[in-house]
Write an enzyme that holds these catalytic residues in place. Structure first.
Site, PDB file in Angstrom:
ATOM      1  N   GLN A   1      -1.173   2.573 -13.861  1.00 21.57           N
ATOM      2  CA  GLN A   1       0.190   2.107 -13.589  1.00 21.57           C
ATOM      3  C   GLN A   1       0.621   0.984 -14.529  1.00 21.57           C
ATOM      4  O   GLN A   1       1.816   0.720 -14.664  1.00 21.57           O
ATOM      5  CB  GLN A   1       0.319   1.635 -12.136  1.00 21.57           C
ATOM      6  CG  GLN A   1       0.210   2.771 -11.138  1.00 21.57           C
ATOM      7  CD  GLN A   1       0.422   2.268  -9.727  1.00 21.57           C
ATOM      8  OE1 GLN A   1      -0.514   1.817  -9.091  1.00 21.57           O
ATOM      9  NE2 GLN A   1       1.654   2.315  -9.246  1.00 21.57           N
TER      10      GLN A   1
ATOM     11  N   HIS B   1      -4.059   8.070  -8.282  1.00 26.02           N
ATOM     12  CA  HIS B   1      -3.529   7.625  -9.587  1.00 26.02           C
ATOM     13  C   HIS B   1      -4.563   7.805 -10.699  1.00 26.02           C
ATOM     14  O   HIS B   1      -4.203   8.058 -11.850  1.00 26.02           O
ATOM     15  CB  HIS B   1      -3.137   6.145  -9.537  1.00 26.02           C
ATOM     16  CG  HIS B   1      -1.768   5.884  -8.968  1.00 26.02           C
ATOM     17  ND1 HIS B   1      -0.627   6.366  -9.547  1.00 26.02           N
ATOM     18  CD2 HIS B   1      -1.369   5.159  -7.889  1.00 26.02           C
ATOM     19  CE1 HIS B   1       0.429   5.950  -8.832  1.00 26.02           C
ATOM     20  NE2 HIS B   1       0.005   5.222  -7.828  1.00 26.02           N
TER      21      HIS B   1
ATOM     22  N   CYS C   1       5.598   3.791  -3.844  1.00 32.26           N
ATOM     23  CA  CYS C   1       4.728   3.548  -4.999  1.00 32.26           C
ATOM     24  C   CYS C   1       5.492   2.687  -5.996  1.00 32.26           C
ATOM     25  O   CYS C   1       6.671   2.936  -6.253  1.00 32.26           O
ATOM     26  CB  CYS C   1       4.360   4.888  -5.624  1.00 32.26           C
ATOM     27  SG  CYS C   1       3.330   4.750  -7.087  1.00 32.26           S
ATOM     28  N   LEU C   2       4.822   1.700  -6.568  1.00 29.75           N
ATOM     29  CA  LEU C   2       5.474   0.833  -7.546  1.00 29.75           C
ATOM     30  C   LEU C   2       5.919   1.619  -8.778  1.00 29.75           C
ATOM     31  O   LEU C   2       6.824   1.192  -9.481  1.00 29.75           O
ATOM     32  CB  LEU C   2       4.529  -0.303  -7.955  1.00 29.75           C
ATOM     33  CG  LEU C   2       4.142  -1.276  -6.825  1.00 29.75           C
ATOM     34  CD1 LEU C   2       3.127  -2.287  -7.330  1.00 29.75           C
ATOM     35  CD2 LEU C   2       5.361  -1.988  -6.252  1.00 29.75           C
TER      36      LEU C   2
ATOM     37  N   HIS D   1      -4.242   6.779  -1.888  1.00 25.28           N
ATOM     38  CA  HIS D   1      -3.085   6.746  -2.784  1.00 25.28           C
ATOM     39  C   HIS D   1      -3.491   6.237  -4.173  1.00 25.28           C
ATOM     40  O   HIS D   1      -3.158   6.846  -5.194  1.00 25.28           O
ATOM     41  CB  HIS D   1      -2.003   5.846  -2.156  1.00 25.28           C
ATOM     42  CG  HIS D   1      -0.783   5.660  -3.000  1.00 25.28           C
ATOM     43  ND1 HIS D   1       0.464   6.126  -2.613  1.00 25.28           N
ATOM     44  CD2 HIS D   1      -0.595   5.057  -4.207  1.00 25.28           C
ATOM     45  CE1 HIS D   1       1.345   5.816  -3.568  1.00 25.28           C
ATOM     46  NE2 HIS D   1       0.731   5.167  -4.534  1.00 25.28           N
ATOM     47  N   GLU D   2      -4.220   5.129  -4.197  1.00 26.38           N
ATOM     48  CA  GLU D   2      -4.586   4.517  -5.488  1.00 26.38           C
ATOM     49  C   GLU D   2      -5.586   5.379  -6.244  1.00 26.38           C
ATOM     50  O   GLU D   2      -5.497   5.500  -7.469  1.00 26.38           O
ATOM     51  CB  GLU D   2      -5.137   3.098  -5.287  1.00 26.38           C
ATOM     52  CG  GLU D   2      -4.160   2.106  -4.665  1.00 26.38           C
ATOM     53  CD  GLU D   2      -2.795   2.070  -5.324  1.00 26.38           C
ATOM     54  OE1 GLU D   2      -2.691   2.316  -6.541  1.00 26.38           O
ATOM     55  OE2 GLU D   2      -1.808   1.816  -4.615  1.00 26.38           O
TER      56      GLU D   2
ATOM     57  N   GLY E   1      -1.204  -2.120  -3.415  1.00 26.56           N
ATOM     58  CA  GLY E   1      -2.243  -1.556  -4.269  1.00 26.56           C
ATOM     59  C   GLY E   1      -1.690  -1.266  -5.652  1.00 26.56           C
ATOM     60  O   GLY E   1      -0.480  -1.105  -5.826  1.00 26.56           O
TER      61      GLY E   1
HETATM   62 ZN    ZN Z   1       1.235   4.393  -6.403  1.00 25.99          ZN
END
Ligand code: ZN
Length: 151
Positions: free
Chosen positions: A51, A134, A88-89, A130-131, A46
């Site tokens: 991000q 953000h 997480c990226l 999670h997304e 995701g």
């Molecule tokens: Zn993340």
């Protein structure tokens, strides 16, 4: 194919509350495609627009069932709870245990502006929560019970 730079924790864009998308124009469609390219290249499940440094309410997710593009997503109900290891990226060096709802109902618009209501369970429910965090400037490290360095 355009792979964008992923912003990491410490970058203020990750802490902003993202703006709603008011018009799904060419720019937004391009952004959706670039976000998917970036997510696949980084091997993520995701990615949220903040991000890659764009503070708008857009998320892409692929938990193995193909690309999902969520514009202005909102969780309308949640059920149950479960604890999973998340990464997480934008937090490349750590993962940790996070408690989330087990299933969520989310409404959003697709790239054609069509309203969709989706019931998500398992990994998809986790990814959605999670997304969407953000989009409100929240990172999983804010919620994690424990963090451990990634190998
Ligand atoms: Zn993340």
């Amino acid at each position: 194919m355009t792979v964008l730079d992923i912003k990491t924790a410490g970058n203020p864009v990750l802490r902003q509350v993202a703006s709603k998308v008011t018009k799904i124009d060419k720019r937004i469609k391009r952004l959706l495609s670039d976000m998917a390219d970036t997510m696949y290249k980084a091997d993520g499940v995701g990615l949220a627009a903040p991000q890659i440094g764009v503070s708008v309410r857009i998320v892409v997710i692929d938990v193995g069932d193909g690309i999902m593009e969520l514009i202005n997503p909102e969780i309308i109900s949640k059920e149950g709870s479960c604890v999973n290891i998340e990464g997480c990226l934008s937090v490349p060096n750590f993962d940790g245990e996070v408690e989330r709802a087990k299933s969520v109902r989310v409404k959003y618009q697709d790239r054609n502006g069509k309203p969709i209501v989706l019931d998500a369970t398992e990994l998809l429910a986790i990814a959605v929560q999670h997304e969407l965090d953000h989009l409100d400037g929240i990172l999983f490290i804010d919620k994690a019970n424990s963090l451990r360095p990634k190998e």
